[in-house]
Write a protein that holds these residues in place. Structure first.
Motif, mmCIF file in Angstrom:
data_model
loop_
_atom_site.group_PDB
_atom_site.id
_atom_site.type_symbol
_atom_site.label_atom_id
_atom_site.label_comp_id
_atom_site.label_asym_id
_atom_site.label_seq_id
_atom_site.Cartn_x
_atom_site.Cartn_y
_atom_site.Cartn_z
ATOM 1 N N VAL A 1 0.844 -1.198 0.000
ATOM 2 C CA VAL A 1 0.000 0.000 0.000
ATOM 3 C C VAL A 1 0.877 1.244 0.000
ATOM 4 O O VAL A 1 1.934 1.291 0.633
ATOM 5 N N GLY A 2 0.422 2.234 -0.753
ATOM 6 C CA GLY A 2 1.115 3.512 -0.814
ATOM 7 C C GLY A 2 0.142 4.648 -0.598
ATOM 8 O O GLY A 2 -1.074 4.450 -0.505
ATOM 9 N N GLU B 1 4.264 11.632 6.772
ATOM 10 C CA GLU B 1 4.717 11.086 8.053
ATOM 11 C C GLU B 1 3.693 10.109 8.629
ATOM 12 O O GLU B 1 4.029 8.998 9.038
ATOM 13 N N GLN B 2 2.415 10.527 8.649
ATOM 14 C CA GLN B 2 1.387 9.672 9.248
ATOM 15 C C GLN B 2 1.072 8.457 8.373
ATOM 16 O O GLN B 2 0.772 7.378 8.883
ATOM 17 N N ALA B 3 1.144 8.622 7.051
ATOM 18 C CA ALA B 3 0.901 7.486 6.162
ATOM 19 C C ALA B 3 2.003 6.444 6.322
ATOM 20 O O ALA B 3 1.733 5.237 6.333
ATOM 21 N N HIS B 4 3.236 6.887 6.476
ATOM 22 C CA HIS B 4 4.334 5.947 6.680
ATOM 23 C C HIS B 4 4.170 5.223 8.007
ATOM 24 O O HIS B 4 4.382 4.003 8.100
ATOM 25 N N ALA B 5 3.780 5.952 9.041
ATOM 26 C CA ALA B 5 3.556 5.329 10.343
ATOM 27 C C ALA B 5 2.445 4.291 10.277
ATOM 28 O O ALA B 5 2.475 3.277 10.987
ATOM 29 N N ALA B 6 1.469 4.515 9.383
ATOM 30 C CA ALA B 6 0.354 3.572 9.245
ATOM 31 C C ALA B 6 0.741 2.335 8.453
ATOM 32 O O ALA B 6 0.069 1.302 8.559
ATOM 33 N N GLY B 7 1.785 2.426 7.627
ATOM 34 C CA GLY B 7 2.208 1.247 6.873
ATOM 35 C C GLY B 7 2.431 1.459 5.395
ATOM 36 O O GLY B 7 2.804 0.525 4.686
ATOM 37 N N ALA B 8 2.215 2.683 4.896
ATOM 38 C CA ALA B 8 2.470 2.954 3.478
ATOM 39 C C ALA B 8 3.973 2.912 3.219
ATOM 40 O O ALA B 8 4.756 3.415 4.016
ATOM 41 N N ARG B 9 4.371 2.333 2.088
ATOM 42 C CA ARG B 9 5.788 2.208 1.784
ATOM 43 C C ARG B 9 6.182 2.841 0.455
ATOM 44 O O ARG B 9 7.340 2.769 0.047
#
Length: 361
Positions: free
Chosen positions: A230-231, A251-259
């Motif tokens: 997921v991105g 920042e928050q999307a990366h913390a949620a799991g987006a790569r």
């Protein structure tokens, strides 16, 4: 007396219903001053109407150099999310409908989508390439809860081991985690979730029927936890309106799991220019001229420039600043670019019609 500007409509992005560019008739409303206030107060809010459509083909193809995919399917025409900036709004003109309220209230559902898709995938000589679901309108818009056309398309693609990518801004994507997780294990799917702001109040006006930003971030987390690549797409970025949130979204999307991550700037083709200006006058009147001035700066002095080289990212100093900010934030969090993964096309098995002879022939 000219008709006063249309008031904002709760739950809708557009406030008016201008004619599309292909219509031969033009309508001009006039206010004679009698009971206009009463009529405005009692006018019912437009309801969503869905018309069944029997599609003749469902796979669309493009060779645009600035688009990562070459094949796409869109289960619906029009989108109930009502995003005022949606570049697909002018496409409703091909149905002799308005890019305004019609686009978000008068939808078409391709009820034979799975049947036609099966036939197209089964054609002799078909070469499998990743199919994007949601290139024009969101495949998980609210009406998908009832019609389940996106689900039907995914079921067929999973059965055929055909790769696909999905773009959405609705947490309804979580409903199909069972299919997506199984496809992910075979490198057959990637999901990109669009989040362009963390301001719920702004999102409620820009994207009135899409999932709230925090809910989309939770969907990213659910997808990542299920093993689905997921991105995040910070798209579109509207200068002086939501660009301030770019780094926080990443920042928050990366913390949620987006790569992986990507972005685009707002695009205003055809009738969308007037609709967006109307929205600014209603919801951001004090900064409307500043917003449009920056948009023109990113489009060579025009409201929109269709040049493939610049239409997605813009040009000029402000566009360069956005690109630099995005690159720095991506490096900080270790994001890859939001392009197709190396999805596996080698597993594809063409769908076949049921035969009493079984699989002998």
């Amino acid at each position: 007396m000219s008709q006063p500007p249309s008031p904002a409509i709760k739950g809708r992005g557009a406030a008016s219903n201008p004619e599309g560019r292909f219509e031969t008739l033009r309508h001009q409303a006039e206010d004679d001053g009698w009971q206009s206030a009463l009529l405005d107060e009692t006018a019912p809010r437009p309801r969503t109407e869905v018309t069944e459509e029997r599609a003749r083909s469902v796979i669309s193809r493009n060779d645009s150099p600035d688009i990562a995919f070459t094949q796409a399917i869109n289960p619906y025409r029009g989108c109930e999310h009502g995003c005022i900036y949606c570049y697909a709004r002018p496409s409703h003109g091909y149905l002799n409908l308005s890019p305004g309220l019609d686009f978000e209230t008068r939808l078409r559902a391709k009820t034979n989508l799975a049947e036609v898709l099966r036939a197209e995938l089964g054609r002799r000589g078909y070469m499998p390439k990743p199919i994007n679901i949601g290139s024009n309108t969101d495949p998980y818009q609210p009406v998908e809860k009832r019609w389940r056309l996106t689900r039907a398309a995914l079921e067929l693609l999973a059965d055929c081991h055909h790769p696909c990518t999905i773009v959405t801004k609705n947490a309804l994507v979580e409903r199909d985690l069972d299919l997506l997780a199984a496809m992910a294990r075979e490198r057959l799917v990637q999901v990109l979730v669009s989040v362009n702001s963390l301001d719920n109040h702004l999102a409620a006006k820009l994207e009135p029927r899409a999932s709230a930003p925090h809910r989309r971030l939770k969907a990213i987390g659910a997808l990542a936890s299920a093993g689905v690549p997921v991105g995040v797409l910070v798209a579109p970025i509207i200068p002086a309106l939501n660009d301030r949130d770019m780094e926080a979204v990443l920042e928050q999307a990366h913390a949620a799991g987006a790569r992986c991550a990507g972005y685009t700037v707002v695009r205003l083709p055809y009738e969308l220019k007037a609709l967006f200006r109307e929205w600014l006058a209603l919801h951001a009147p004090q900064r409307a001229e500043h917003v449009m001035s920056l948009i023109r700066q990113m489009n060579g002095g025009r409201d929109y420039d269709s040049d493939f080289a610049t239409r997605m990212r813009g040009q000029g100093v402000f566009a360069q600043l956005l690109e630099r900010r995005f690159e720095v934030a991506c490096r900080k969090h270790g994001f890859g670019r939001a392009r197709e993964l190396q999805l596996d096309t080698s597993r594809f098995v063409p769908p076949r019609e049921a035969s009493p002879q079984g699989s002998l022939f």
